[in-house]
Design an enzyme around this catalytic site. Structure first.
Site, mmCIF file in Angstrom:
data_model
loop_
_atom_site.group_PDB
_atom_site.id
_atom_site.type_symbol
_atom_site.label_atom_id
_atom_site.label_comp_id
_atom_site.label_asym_id
_atom_site.label_seq_id
_atom_site.Cartn_x
_atom_site.Cartn_y
_atom_site.Cartn_z
ATOM 1 N N ASP A 26 9.816 -8.211 -15.403
ATOM 2 C CA ASP A 26 9.457 -9.553 -15.888
ATOM 3 C C ASP A 26 9.289 -9.612 -17.401
ATOM 4 O O ASP A 26 8.643 -10.516 -17.920
ATOM 5 C CB ASP A 26 8.146 -9.998 -15.220
ATOM 6 C CG ASP A 26 6.972 -9.089 -15.566
ATOM 7 O OD1 ASP A 26 7.204 -7.912 -15.924
ATOM 8 O OD2 ASP A 26 5.817 -9.545 -15.481
ATOM 9 N N TYR A 145 -5.597 -8.080 -19.210
ATOM 10 C CA TYR A 145 -5.627 -7.194 -20.369
ATOM 11 C C TYR A 145 -6.643 -7.690 -21.396
ATOM 12 O O TYR A 145 -6.668 -8.884 -21.735
ATOM 13 C CB TYR A 145 -4.249 -7.156 -21.036
ATOM 14 C CG TYR A 145 -3.131 -6.657 -20.156
ATOM 15 C CD1 TYR A 145 -3.349 -5.672 -19.194
ATOM 16 C CD2 TYR A 145 -1.847 -7.166 -20.303
ATOM 17 C CE1 TYR A 145 -2.314 -5.204 -18.399
ATOM 18 C CE2 TYR A 145 -0.797 -6.702 -19.519
ATOM 19 C CZ TYR A 145 -1.042 -5.722 -18.568
ATOM 20 O OH TYR A 145 -0.007 -5.277 -17.794
ATOM 21 N N LYS A 176 -4.191 -5.243 -12.246
ATOM 22 C CA LYS A 176 -3.445 -4.331 -13.106
ATOM 23 C C LYS A 176 -4.085 -4.295 -14.485
ATOM 24 O O LYS A 176 -4.372 -5.337 -15.075
ATOM 25 C CB LYS A 176 -1.989 -4.797 -13.219
ATOM 26 C CG LYS A 176 -1.140 -3.991 -14.199
ATOM 27 C CD LYS A 176 0.256 -4.591 -14.303
ATOM 28 C CE LYS A 176 1.076 -3.912 -15.396
ATOM 29 N NZ LYS A 176 2.425 -4.497 -15.529
#
Length: 274
Positions: A26, A145, A176
């Site tokens: 992606d 993140y 993630k």
């Protein structure tokens, strides 16, 4: 948990190991046209040949490229995107749960960048799509993140722990995040999150052995998933790399054992080409 979510999770989380090996393709919106990803049809063929549990992709790629591989690997539909060049701290929505269902995805994936002035808006979106995914029985994966403007070190274990826990607090099934630099520090990240913690690849090594060693160290402190991209499909032997990772993830191989799997996969590739 609703049956639909259990069924879909069983297709992206390996039943043998209880872990997930996913490959991401992606990147173009985020990082531009990286050389290894230009020919997406060729990349998809190599990735699927490695037999990962799932592949993360945007809806257009799913529609135009993935159909020949239906049933060979699961789709994780990416539903947001940020851009390193144009909007580096904002992951903007680009798809929804209804589309994930329509494309036959086994999970929907969104990004969320914390630690900056855009955090509130992105957490609002994350909470909203968490509700929609739960209603549809769709597992939710989030790439969270700590890259906001207020973050001094995005690999610091404390800010990574904040990021993954934020995902768990809002109902994310698989979170993630990035490597903190050591197994000891990453243990505190995993311990902070009751959801499955998955590791991103990025630029955390230079060689295949570097990534295998990082993966092994993370597994040893409780990490249960990886979603790797660049180092896998930019490698000249993509399928063999995925098979080596699978040995780590699903057979609990050592780094040396995984490298032997890689070598055997290379020999098999050569035999097919003869």
């Amino acid at each position: 948990m609703f049956l639909g979510k259990e069924v879909r999770l069983s297709r992206i989380v390996n039943r043998k190991s209880g872990r997930m090996l996913a490959i991401t393709v992606d990147h173009p919106i985020t990082r531009g046209m990286m050389p290894g990803l230009v020919d997406i049809r060729s990349v998809m063929k190599k990735v699927v040949a490695g037999s990962p549990d799932a592949i993360t992709m945007h809806k257009g790629i799913a529609e135009k490229v993935f159909a020949p591989y239906a049933g060979q690997s699961s789709i994780i539909l990416k539903a947001s995107a940020y851009s390193v060049q144009y909007h580096p701290t904002y992951d903007t929505p680009v798809a929804d749960v209804e589309e994930a269902v329509r494309f036959g995805a086994d999970a929907i994936s969104v990004g969320c960048i914390v630690g900056g002035p855009d955090q509130a808006q992105q957490l609002t979106f994350l909470g909203k799509i968490s509700k929609e995914a739960a209603s549809a029985g769709m597992p939710l994966v989030a790439h969270i993140y700590p890259k906001g403007a207020l973050i001094k070190d995005q690999h610091d274990a404390q800010v990574l722990a904040y990021a993954v826990r934020a995902g768990a607090e809002l109902g994310v099934d698989i979170v993630k995040t990035m490597w903190s630099g050591s197994a000891e520090s990453f243990r505190s990240v995993v311990d902070a999150c009751p959801s499955i913690v998955a590791l991103a690849g990025g630029e955390m090594g230079e060689t295949l052995e570097d990534y295998l060693r990082m993966t092994r160290e993370a597994l040893d402190v409780g990490m249960r998933g990886v979603t790797y991209g660049r180092f896998v499909w930019s490698h000249p032997h993509t399928s063999a790399v995925i098979k080596a990772l699978s040995a780590l993830m699903h057979d609990d191989a050592s780094v040396e054992g995984a490298l032997r799997v890689y070598d055997r996969a290379l020999e098999e590739e050569k035999d097919l080409q003869r």
